[in-house]
Scaffold this motif. Structure first.
Motif, PDB file in Angstrom:
ATOM      1  N   GLU A  34      -7.098 -26.954-150.474  1.00 46.43           N
ATOM      2  CA  GLU A  34      -7.881 -26.593-151.657  1.00 46.43           C
ATOM      3  C   GLU A  34      -7.162 -27.134-152.890  1.00 46.43           C
ATOM      4  O   GLU A  34      -5.981 -26.874-153.077  1.00 46.43           O
ATOM      5  N   LYS A  36      -7.608 -26.425-156.117  1.00 45.26           N
ATOM      6  CA  LYS A  36      -7.278 -25.445-157.172  1.00 45.26           C
ATOM      7  C   LYS A  36      -5.981 -24.734-156.825  1.00 45.26           C
ATOM      8  O   LYS A  36      -5.744 -24.448-155.658  1.00 45.26           O
ATOM      9  N   PRO A  37      -5.113 -24.418-157.754  1.00 44.29           N
ATOM     10  CA  PRO A  37      -5.225 -24.628-159.195  1.00 44.29           C
ATOM     11  C   PRO A  37      -4.665 -25.962-159.687  1.00 44.29           C
ATOM     12  O   PRO A  37      -4.564 -26.168-160.890  1.00 44.29           O
ATOM     13  N   GLU A  38      -4.283 -26.853-158.749  1.00 46.01           N
ATOM     14  CA  GLU A  38      -3.766 -28.150-159.186  1.00 46.01           C
ATOM     15  C   GLU A  38      -4.800 -28.893-160.016  1.00 46.01           C
ATOM     16  O   GLU A  38      -4.473 -29.578-160.989  1.00 46.01           O
ATOM     17  N   GLN A  47      -9.012 -19.300-159.508  1.00 47.08           N
ATOM     18  CA  GLN A  47      -8.130 -19.869-158.494  1.00 47.08           C
ATOM     19  C   GLN A  47      -8.520 -19.414-157.092  1.00 47.08           C
ATOM     20  O   GLN A  47      -8.044 -19.964-156.102  1.00 47.08           O
ATOM     21  N   LEU A  49     -10.676 -18.741-153.616  1.00 45.15           N
ATOM     22  CA  LEU A  49     -11.534 -19.554-152.765  1.00 45.15           C
ATOM     23  C   LEU A  49     -12.979 -19.083-152.888  1.00 45.15           C
ATOM     24  O   LEU A  49     -13.257 -17.993-153.389  1.00 45.15           O
ATOM     25  N   THR A 108     -10.818 -14.914-150.111  1.00 46.28           N
ATOM     26  CA  THR A 108      -9.443 -15.415-150.243  1.00 46.28           C
ATOM     27  C   THR A 108      -8.481 -14.548-149.440  1.00 46.28           C
ATOM     28  O   THR A 108      -7.591 -15.059-148.739  1.00 46.28           O
ATOM     29  N   THR A 112      -6.334 -15.993-146.279  1.00 42.67           N
ATOM     30  CA  THR A 112      -4.864 -16.034-146.376  1.00 42.67           C
ATOM     31  C   THR A 112      -4.197 -15.056-145.415  1.00 42.67           C
ATOM     32  O   THR A 112      -3.036 -15.270-145.025  1.00 42.67           O
ATOM     33  N   LEU A 119      -3.228 -22.366-145.480  1.00 43.71           N
ATOM     34  CA  LEU A 119      -3.832 -22.761-146.751  1.00 43.71           C
ATOM     35  C   LEU A 119      -2.825 -23.542-147.587  1.00 43.71           C
ATOM     36  O   LEU A 119      -1.742 -23.043-147.900  1.00 43.71           O
ATOM     37  N   ARG A 121      -2.482 -25.584-151.189  1.00 43.06           N
ATOM     38  CA  ARG A 121      -3.080 -25.844-152.498  1.00 43.06           C
ATOM     39  C   ARG A 121      -2.673 -27.249-152.931  1.00 43.06           C
ATOM     40  O   ARG A 121      -1.640 -27.459-153.570  1.00 43.06           O
ATOM     41  N   ARG A 122      -3.505 -28.209-152.620  1.00 42.85           N
ATOM     42  CA  ARG A 122      -3.184 -29.607-152.908  1.00 42.85           C
ATOM     43  C   ARG A 122      -4.461 -30.422-152.918  1.00 42.85           C
ATOM     44  O   ARG A 122      -5.332 -30.241-152.070  1.00 42.85           O
ATOM     45  N   GLU A 123      -4.584 -31.337-153.874  1.00 37.30           N
ATOM     46  CA  GLU A 123      -5.757 -32.204-153.921  1.00 37.30           C
ATOM     47  C   GLU A 123      -5.614 -33.339-152.915  1.00 37.30           C
ATOM     48  O   GLU A 123      -4.566 -33.991-152.835  1.00 37.30           O
TER      49      GLU A 123
END
Length: 458
Positions: A34, A36-38, A47, A49, A108, A112, A119, A121-123
């Motif tokens: 996901e 976000k939040p990046e 932030q 899901l 979320t 989690t 999970l 958090r990375r584009e």
């Protein structure tokens, strides 16, 4: 690690969470990426899901309605999002509306808390592992990035499909603070029902005309010069509807039927409904008032609605581009890309439209891909079911493929009504069973038979 390698799901929206959760429920470890939040899309803020960026309604719960029938099918398949929606629902008559923050937070939490879901958090910028090392080692990729996929990922997908990008514009409605409303001009009621789940702003003929002409003359946000503006019919901006004629809104979002203004004892000429956005009922969305008006124009024009003269906006309406692919020419029946069969698509980017439809797409892909990896292939749901009809839409060639909501029109046509009774009673009218009821019963029966035979790990 799964029996056939590692699985990655890209996108933590409704479809991505549903797909990852369905895979995990089959004891298949999955990595959920996901961004976000990046990084946030133009329409996302939270932030969490599974953020709902448009309405907070999952539409009708009536089991005779196609979307209500689809929800019944998803419930039978143990849908994560549907369970969360039921747990976070707020009063909305026959519709399933949710407290949007509680809903996203609940999903979320469930994702989690599941040890089988990793999970991250990375584009993800490219579907080629040589260009994005985060995907190295994964044998199966699920793209559930949604119609607001980030530009780099959308471009990577476009290179694989070879079709270029198809798109339409989507609009969202404004939300106002409840404490800023003039309750003396507003009454509580639900259309045709005794419950008071909606706030209703009645309009006289004169008030409607003032609003209507102001809407036509208002300044709108511009689109990019290089993009042709295509609206999805089910989510037209209110100003685009108004441009079709003075009475168009009266047969759409401003229709007054089924409601009586207690101040006059009569049905209003026109009416705007407000739906609660959370359990506290301190924020309300303007039902059917999605718009691309400039914010200053939204303040001016929506305050012309009786009861909204001093309305304070918690969120303005806006317009955004939704990207989807030409599914019939791009996807295999299992939702994998023809050009890259190890990559699967789920959610609105496939060409289904709507929250529930996106959930259905993600759930089905999670179930079917998981079954394949476990060595117990899952037969597709029958085309007479709403889920089966929705999946069939993605395989039906069309000159100009367009996203579609769930509807009975996607299922095979009904046979003509039985003529036996009519022959026996030629002088009398037969009790009328609506085609919707017949479609609903056929969908219910066919889905129940399929479910009883399916190799489901639930």
């Amino acid at each position: 690690m799964s029996p056939a390698g590692k699985i990655a799901v890209i996108g933590g929206g409704l479809a991505g969470c549903e797909c990852a959760y369905a895979l995990a429920a089959q004891d298949l470890p999955v990595t959920l990426f996901e961004m976000k939040p990046e990084r946030f899309s133009p329409a996302h803020r939270s932030q969490d899901l599974a953020e709902l960026v448009c309405s907070n309604s999952l539409r009708s719960d009536d089991p005779q309605n196609a979307i209500g029938r689809l929800k019944e099918e998803l419930a039978a398949l143990d849908s994560l999002c549907l369970k969360a929606a039921r747990a976070c629902r707020i009063p909305a008559g026959k519709a399933l509306a949710v407290d949007r923050e509680a809903f996203s937070h609940e999903i979320t939490r469930r994702v989690t808390d599941d040890p089988r879901i990793n999970l991250i958090r990375r584009e993800i910028r490219s579907l080629n592992p040589d260009e994005d090392s985060a995907l190295a080692g994964f044998s199966h990729l699920v793209v559930a990035a949604g119609p607001l996929a980030a530009p780099d990922l959308a471009a990577s997908l476009a290179r694989l499909t070879g079709d270029g990008q198809l798109y339409f514009y989507d609009a969202i409605a404004p939300i106002v603070h409840g404490e800023s409303l003039d309750q003396e001009r507003i009454f509580r009621a639900s259309r045709y029902e005794k419950t008071g789940d909606y706030l209703n702003c009645p309009m006289s003929h004169e008030e409607y005309l003032v609003f209507y002409h102001a809407l036509l003359e208002a300044e709108k946000a511009a689109t990019h010069d290089f993009e042709e503006e295509r609206h999805f019919e089910g989510c037209m901006p209110i100003e685009a509807l108004a441009a079709r004629g003075e009475k168009t809104l009266l047969f759409g979002p401003f229709k007054p039927v089924g409601l009586t203004d207690p101040a006059t004892g009569r049905r209003p000429f026109a009416l705007v409904q407000l739906r609660a956005e959370n359990l506290n009922q301190d924020m309300f969305g303007l039902v059917g008032c999605q718009t691309k008006l400039l914010q200053k124009e939204q303040r001016r024009i929506f305050r012309l609605i009786p009861g909204l003269a001093r309305a304070e906006f918690a969120r303005y309406g806006s317009m955004h581009r939704n990207t989807y692919i030409n599914a019939p020419t791009t996807l295999n029946a299992d939702l994998s890309l023809r050009a890259a069969p190890h990559i699967f698509l789920a959610g609105q980017i496939t060409g289904v439209e709507g929250y529930v439809e996106s959930i259905a797409s993600g759930l089905w892909l999670g179930l079917s891909l998981g079954a394949t990896l476990r060595g117990v292939p899952l037969p597709p749901p029958p085309p007479e079911s709403v889920l089966g009809g929705l999946l069939a839409h993605l395989q039906t060639p069309a000159k100009h493929f367009q996203p579609s909501n769930a509807q009975y029109g996607l299922t095979p046509a009904l046979p003509p009504p039985d003529q036996a009774d009519k022959a026996n009673r030629p002088d009398k009218k037969l009790p009328r069973t609506s085609s919707r009821e017949r479609y609903a019963e056929r969908a219910r029966t066919s889905f129940a038979v399929w479910l009883n035979k399916a190799n489901l790990c639930r």
